[in-house]
Enzyme design. Structure first.
Site, mmCIF file in Angstrom:
data_model
loop_
_atom_site.group_PDB
_atom_site.id
_atom_site.type_symbol
_atom_site.label_atom_id
_atom_site.label_comp_id
_atom_site.label_asym_id
_atom_site.label_seq_id
_atom_site.Cartn_x
_atom_site.Cartn_y
_atom_site.Cartn_z
ATOM 1 N N LYS A 123 0.869 -1.168 0.000
ATOM 2 C CA LYS A 123 0.000 0.000 0.000
ATOM 3 C C LYS A 123 0.911 1.225 0.000
ATOM 4 O O LYS A 123 1.512 1.563 1.023
ATOM 5 C CB LYS A 123 -0.919 0.002 1.217
ATOM 6 C CG LYS A 123 -1.900 1.155 1.187
ATOM 7 C CD LYS A 123 -2.978 1.000 2.229
ATOM 8 C CE LYS A 123 -4.075 2.035 2.076
ATOM 9 N NZ LYS A 123 -3.622 3.417 2.012
ATOM 10 N N ARG A 144 -7.617 12.022 -7.450
ATOM 11 C CA ARG A 144 -8.819 11.345 -6.991
ATOM 12 C C ARG A 144 -9.932 12.339 -6.656
ATOM 13 O O ARG A 144 -11.102 12.089 -6.918
ATOM 14 C CB ARG A 144 -8.469 10.526 -5.753
ATOM 15 C CG ARG A 144 -9.619 9.821 -5.135
ATOM 16 C CD ARG A 144 -9.125 8.934 -4.013
ATOM 17 N NE ARG A 144 -10.240 8.242 -3.395
ATOM 18 C CZ ARG A 144 -11.014 8.751 -2.457
ATOM 19 N NH1 ARG A 144 -10.789 9.978 -2.027
ATOM 20 N NH2 ARG A 144 -12.008 8.066 -1.957
ATOM 21 N N CYS A 410 2.618 -3.119 51.916
ATOM 22 C CA CYS A 410 3.055 -3.948 50.790
ATOM 23 C C CYS A 410 1.909 -4.895 50.422
ATOM 24 O O CYS A 410 1.373 -5.582 51.292
ATOM 25 C CB CYS A 410 4.292 -4.756 51.180
ATOM 26 S SG CYS A 410 4.698 -6.025 49.968
HETATM 27 S S1 IVH Z 1 -6.399 -0.476 -4.530
HETATM 28 C C1 IVH Z 1 -10.792 0.631 -4.178
HETATM 29 N N1 IVH Z 1 -3.856 -0.744 -4.240
HETATM 30 O O1 IVH Z 1 -4.926 3.505 -0.833
HETATM 31 C C2 IVH Z 1 -9.646 1.492 -4.181
HETATM 32 N N2 IVH Z 1 -4.874 1.225 -3.430
HETATM 33 O O2 IVH Z 1 -7.782 3.837 0.819
HETATM 34 C C3 IVH Z 1 -8.589 0.820 -4.956
HETATM 35 N N3 IVH Z 1 -3.299 2.786 -2.386
HETATM 36 O O3 IVH Z 1 -7.081 5.681 -2.459
HETATM 37 C C4 IVH Z 1 -7.379 0.907 -4.232
HETATM 38 N N4 IVH Z 1 -1.496 1.583 -2.712
HETATM 39 O O4 IVH Z 1 -4.690 5.733 -3.180
HETATM 40 C C5 IVH Z 1 -4.920 0.034 -4.029
HETATM 41 N N5 IVH Z 1 -1.597 -1.126 -4.074
HETATM 42 C C6 IVH Z 1 -2.649 -0.342 -3.862
HETATM 43 C C7 IVH Z 1 -2.539 0.898 -3.216
HETATM 44 C C8 IVH Z 1 -3.679 1.657 -3.010
HETATM 45 C C9 IVH Z 1 -1.970 2.710 -2.221
HETATM 46 C C10 IVH Z 1 -4.137 3.907 -1.912
HETATM 47 C C11 IVH Z 1 -5.100 4.434 -2.937
HETATM 48 C C12 IVH Z 1 -6.455 4.458 -2.297
HETATM 49 C C13 IVH Z 1 -6.135 4.200 -0.871
HETATM 50 C C14 IVH Z 1 -7.180 3.299 -0.264
#
Ligand code: IVH
Length: 666
Positions: A123, A144, A410
């Site tokens: 992530k 976004r 104690c």
């Molecule tokens: S899948 C349904 N994969 O995390 C949304 N998100 O709260 C699809 N993000 O807004 C997200 N790495 O900006 C996905 N490997 C990854 C990701 C990722 C970072 C971020 C993305 C999204 C947020 C999710």
């Protein structure tokens, strides 16, 4: 929790989160860590999930992320850009999986085969982008925004080298992913900001976002952003894994060896741990892994709840700081009789470890924190190891919290406790207190004392409770037949333990002295005493004056050592103990280059641990010590030095840094 209680808690959480939101996003400073704030938001979200009718429009959970700015052209996303639900533990992940399994349509092939495979990937901690190609040519790129409408940042995205400007695909194809900035570039840019006296960026995510929303694409270019793709649409795929392969074939960067298929939850957990271990060393920040069901068909059928798809989850890394509740405050009686208040916490994960208690040290610390039983608190782990309470969230109090007072007796032997003038610690002064005796036994076998493999507090408790040991010397009398019948033991483990005890009988003098647990005699003093006297008899016979003449040994210490060897019970214990152990006396030391010099270390050094540094000093004939006095020759400071630094300054002791120290020992 009743609904009324939930309502009260939710209201308080909302207020508190809003206070910190304002501090962070408006005033640009935050009293607590982002992780602690996340933890509060997470709790709020969980409570709102449980009581959905308590959700209000002004709840921080209802905030629509990043309303588009006026200065950029708006772009409506063809399909909504969603977000993900967070989980923080294997348990929460399993709850998510159970839901997926329950909601998976019965006629789905993966469901019928009972085969739920996952795709796990990093992530990335950056800013989500949608990049749209028409007949292979980059058409536009958008942030976004609120998920439905984003900002046109095409010109800026074109400066990101890892984004292909053209791809081999027909029609309209959309790649989604995360724009990030490396840790190195983050440092560089913040250094530049500082030079210009401009505000530094709080983290890599803010910097990535700030860099993309520049009106001048030249600025974006100079920031050297990077892009990782995680989603492809416009082409149909059976699985998420195939989608990722297609992204790579089209020339996008994906998570590389940090992503892959996991066949069951155990594999997800393994993957998670592996990535967590590599996290620090990665060139960019990640804050967890994203786990999706690999079947795109299942993903679609699972649908969406709120703003997030049910078929994917963000499995976040355990924070280093989080919030929890103090369920009780208990008293622990230590080896020296010190009464230590300990907070019993509602168990939470911090940095991957479940924490359920935190020491409160003494009454002064309780006063300083203002902590009461029932309080919500922020906990972390000092030096990433020992749990400690950092802050009490007084705003979340209900009025049912209870004040804690140190006991007058104690809790173990019930004898009155004492607190000396000028001391912070309340003590049980009963030498026969069973709690003190028990702790003394733990100390006796501990790593820096007899260091008996496999013999820890739990087993010692069993020995004590079964009447196998009256004092520490009895340990050496134990036979396999005594140990094997105990709970959790078998013949083999009993045999191993007896062997380990046998191997521990030979011990160097300093460790032996330390193991005795004489009040005020720590590891360093034990070494000093061993070296000064050369054998136990001489130490046992030493006069107070003689003891006090040793550098680093003060009056209180001398008194304590002198007294210990003259106490009848100690004399008997020693006599018994010496029947079993074989003490190795220190060899006469050759004077080394640091002979006669005392060193105190404070803060963390880069090139070695404190224990290693002390060993180096000792090897060169010098004297490491724990306390700064006017007789200290050098105070060596590392990162984050403690109070010893201030004391050295006050006493005018020479302060040197790690570099100078390394030169001295070269
Ligand atoms: S899948 C349904 N994969 O995390 C949304 N998100 O709260 C699809 N993000 O807004 C997200 N790495 O900006 C996905 N490997 C990854 C990701 C990722 C970072 C971020 C993305 C999204 C947020 C999710």
């Amino acid at each position: 929790m009743t609904k009324a209680e939930a309502k009260e808690r939710i209201e308080k959480l909302k207020k508190l989160i809003d206070k910190y939101r304002y501090q962070y996003h408006v005033l640009n400073k935050l009293e607590i860590s982002e992780e602690a704030l996340d933890s509060l938001k997470h709790e709020l979200k969980k409570m709102e999930d449980e009581f959905p009718d308590l959700v209000t429009a002004d709840s921080p959970t209802q905030r629509v992320a990043g309303k588009p700015l006026e200065k950029f052209k708006k772009i409506r996303h063809q399909t909504k850009m969603m977000s993900l639900e967070d989980v923080f533990s294997e348990e929460e992940f399993s709850e998510w999986l159970a839901r997926v399994k329950k909601l998976a349509p019965r006629d789905l092939p993966v469901r019928q085969a009972g085969k739920f495979e996952f795709y796990a990937e990093p992530k990335f901690d950056g800013l989500a982008l949608s990049i749209v190609y028409e007949d292979g040519i980059l058409d536009y790129a958008a942030t976004r925004g609120d998920g439905e409408v984003g900002e046109d940042v095409t010109q800026n995205v074109r400066t990101i080298e890892s984004v292909p400007l053209s791809i081999g695909a027909k029609g309209r194809v959309e790649a989604r992913g995360e724009a990030i900035i490396t840790k190195k570039n983050f440092e560089l840019i913040n250094r530049e900001q500082k030079k210009k006296s401009a505000q530094a960026y709080a983290n890599t995510r803010n910097l990535a976002a700030g860099s993309l929303r520049q009106l001048d694409p030249n600025i974006t270019a100079s920031r050297r952003l990077d892009f990782f793709a995680y989603d492809l649409s416009g082409v149909e795929f059976k699985n998420h894994s195939e989608e990722h392969k297609a992204l790579r074939d089209l020339g996008f960067k994906t998570g590389g060896d940090l992503e892959g298929i996991c066949k069951k939850s155990e594999e997800v957990f393994e993957h998670y741990k592996k990535i967590a271990e590599r996290r620090e060393k990665l060139p960019y920040n990640i804050d967890g892994i994203v786990v999706s069901v690999d079947s795109n068909d299942l993903f679609k059928k699972l649908g969406v709840v709120g703003k997030a798809p049910r078929g994917a989850i963000a499995f976040k890394f355990a924070p280093k700081e989080t919030t929890t509740k103090v369920e009780d405050i208990i008293i622990q009686v230590g080896r020296t009789g010190a009464l230590t208040p300990v907070a019993i916490l509602k168990p939470v994960e911090i940095g991957g470890v479940t924490v359920s208690r935190a020491t409160l040290h003494n009454e002064d610390e309780i006063k300083r924190l203002g902590v009461k039983i029932g309080d919500s608190v922020i906990v972390g782990r000092a030096g990433d190891v020992i749990p400690d309470i950092r802050k009490v969230l007084k705003e979340l109090r209900t009025g049912h919290e209870r004040e804690f007072h140190m006991p007058k007796h104690c809790p173990v032997c019930k004898k009155p406790v004492e607190k000396k003038e000028g001391e912070v610690q309340v003590k049980c002064v009963n030498k026969l207190c069973p709690a003190r005796h028990r702790e003394g036994l733990y100390h006796f076998v501990s790593r820096k004392a007899f260091n008996i493999d496999g013999l820890g507090p739990k087993i010692l408790d069993a020995f004590l409770d079964n009447g196998l040991t009256q004092d520490a010397s009895d340990i050496f009398e134990l036979k396999e037949g005594d140990i094997a019948p105990l709970e959790r033991f078998g013949e083999k483990s009993a045999e191993n333990l007896v062997e380990a005890i046998k191997n521990a009988k030979k011990i160097v003098l300093a460790r032996f002295i330390y193991a005795l647990g004489i009040l005020h005699v720590g590891e360093e003093t034990a070494i000093d005493l061993a070296e000064h006297f050369g054998n136990l008899d001489k130490l046992a016979e030493a006069s107070k004056e003689n003891l006090e003449s040793i550098p680093n040994v003060g009056g209180v210490m001398a008194e304590s050592v002198y007294g210990w060897f003259r106490d009848e019970r100690n004399k008997n214990f020693l006599k018994k103990l010496l029947k079993y152990v074989e003490i190795e006396n220190p060899k006469k030391k050759k004077p080394g280059k640091l002979a006669g010099k005392t060193f105190v270390f404070t803060g963390e050094m880069e090139s070695m641990s404190r224990d290693e540094a002390k060993a180096k000093v000792r090897a060169l004939g010098g004297d490491p010590s724990e306390t700064v006095s006017k007789n200290t020759d050098y105070v060596v400071t590392g990162e984050n030095p403690g109070s010893k630094y201030a004391r050295a300054q006050k006493l005018g002791v020479k302060i040197i840094d790690e570099k100078e120290f390394l030169k001295m020992i070269k």
